[in-house]
Motif scaffolding. Structure first.
Motif, short mmCIF file in Angstrom:
data_model
loop_
_atom_site.label_atom_id
_atom_site.label_comp_id
_atom_site.label_asym_id
_atom_site.label_seq_id
_atom_site.Cartn_x
_atom_site.Cartn_y
_atom_site.Cartn_z
N ALA A 90 0.83 -1.20 0.00
CA ALA A 90 0.00 0.00 0.00
C ALA A 90 0.87 1.25 0.00
N ALA A 91 1.90 1.26 0.83
CA ALA A 91 2.80 2.41 0.89
C ALA A 91 3.52 2.61 -0.44
N GLY A 151 -0.32 11.39 -0.86
CA GLY A 151 0.46 10.16 -0.98
C GLY A 151 1.37 9.93 0.21
N LEU A 152 2.00 10.99 0.70
CA LEU A 152 2.94 10.83 1.81
C LEU A 152 2.22 10.52 3.12
N ILE A 153 1.06 11.11 3.34
CA ILE A 153 0.34 10.87 4.61
C ILE A 153 -0.01 9.39 4.76
N THR A 154 -0.63 8.81 3.74
CA THR A 154 -1.02 7.40 3.83
C THR A 154 0.19 6.47 3.87
N SER A 155 1.23 6.79 3.10
CA SER A 155 2.41 5.93 3.10
C SER A 155 3.16 5.98 4.43
N LEU A 204 -6.57 4.50 11.22
CA LEU A 204 -6.57 5.84 10.61
C LEU A 204 -6.36 5.79 9.11
N ILE A 205 -5.79 4.70 8.60
CA ILE A 205 -5.42 4.66 7.18
C ILE A 205 -6.65 4.80 6.28
N GLY A 206 -7.70 4.02 6.58
CA GLY A 206 -8.90 4.07 5.75
C GLY A 206 -9.51 5.46 5.70
N LYS A 207 -9.54 6.14 6.85
CA LYS A 207 -10.09 7.49 6.90
C LYS A 207 -9.26 8.46 6.06
#
Length: 329
Positions: free
Chosen positions: A162-163, A202-206, A231-234
């Motif tokens: 995912a990252a 992109g950076l926040i989720t990764s 928190l990832i899904g949100k």
């Protein structure tokens, strides 16, 4: 047995934080349907599906915390067993990530027409989702959370995929948007804004995915990693909604006064006399030259029309080729 602070205390903090982000999701979903009633059914369906999945995920997390802390109060043995809600919530997050990453992969395809790059992003998204399903199945089989260290490779590979997909999406969008620069201030300002959006989302989720991998690898028997995972899904849902809801402001940035992206510029026009032209030899010739100049020379003010097209789509904006110019006397 880990302390409650590191297990269900961390999970409870993650639940509160995810509930706050869910409130942002509700606001963005409301604004989307209010501001963009003419969007395609495909885009509206995606937003609705993501809202349903995000709501379901929050409910499952709340049910899991309620089961552990309320229904099994003063029952320490129950805290070491996984529940159905705790196992299934992983799939909701995985499906949300799959949908959002495929949505942004479509944006990469529209900008680049690079089938290999798009296929790589989609493949990484499916790996993330598939290993999430495997984690759920193994959670039902293992039952006891103390056996979760066996699943380190599943979590590391899934969240790592995912990252990687998020980073590839961000870098690809930045690269192809940079290549779309035209040299015009407003267009380049828009492209810069889109680059910042791409990097930020992109950076926040990764980064969150990386934190989940590290914390689960180091401390697999507690739920610190789970607090970040919730928190990832949100973050995925809000990144997609932010991309959709920012379209009007981006259009205004390109053309604050005109809807069609056409800019008018008044430029002085100077007549250049031919070097081979001779001076008039008599007053009559002078009048003749003056009359001819009056009829043949363009007016002293010319209008230059520079036209640039910025197309709004369900995934964002497409920048047209460099603007063309036309002059009208």
């Amino acid at each position: 047995m880990e302390s409650l602070d590191n297990t269900y205390g961390a999970a409870f903090v993650g639940l509160v934080a995810s509930a706050v982000l869910y409130g942002v999701t509700l606001l963005q979903t409301f604004l989307y349907y209010k501001q963009y009633p003419n969007d395609s059914r495909f885009t509206k369906s995606i937003v609705f599906l993501l809202w349903i999945l995000d709501t379901t995920h929050l409910i499952l997390c709340a049910v899991a915390i309620y089961t552990y802390l309320i229904r099994n109060y003063n029952n320490p043995s129950a805290l070491n067993r996984s529940t159905w809600s705790m196992n299934v919530q992983t799939d909701c997050n995985g499906l949300i990530g799959l949908i959002v990453e495929c949505f942004f992969a479509r944006r990469v395809w529209k900008l680049s027409r690079n089938i290999f790059l798009t296929a790589l992003i989609v493949a990484l998204a499916f790996i993330h989702f598939g290993l999430g399903v495997l984690f759920t199945v193994e959670g039902f089989i293992l039952v006891e959370t103390s056996k979760f260290p066996k699943l380190i490779w599943v979590t590391s590979t899934g969240l790592g995929s995912a990252a990687a997909a998020d980073i590839i999406i961000a870098v690809s969008l930045c690269y192809y948007l940079t290549k779309s620069r035209t040299g015009f201030a407003r267009t380049d300002s828009l492209i810069t804004t889109l680059i910042v959006y791409s990097l930020t989302t992109g950076l926040i989720t990764s980064i969150i995915a990386f934190i989940c991998v590290v914390t689960f690898a180091i401390m697999p028997t507690n739920y610190i990693w789970l607090g970040f995972f919730w928190l990832i899904g949100k973050c995925y849902v809000n990144s997609l909604l932010a991309a959709l809801n920012s379209r009007d402001s981006l259009r205004e940035q390109v053309s604050p006064h005109r809807e069609d992206g056409t800019f008018l510029q008044l430029t002085p026009f100077r007549a250049v006399a031919s070097a081979q032209q001779s001076e008039p030899s008599s007053p009559i010739d002078a009048k003749s030259k003056e009359g001819s100049r009056f009829h043949d020379t363009p007016s002293m003010l010319a209008v230059t029309v520079q036209t640039q097209t910025v197309s709004k789509t369900d995934y964002g904006y497409l920048i047209s080729p460099p603007p063309t110019s036309q002059s009208f006397a």
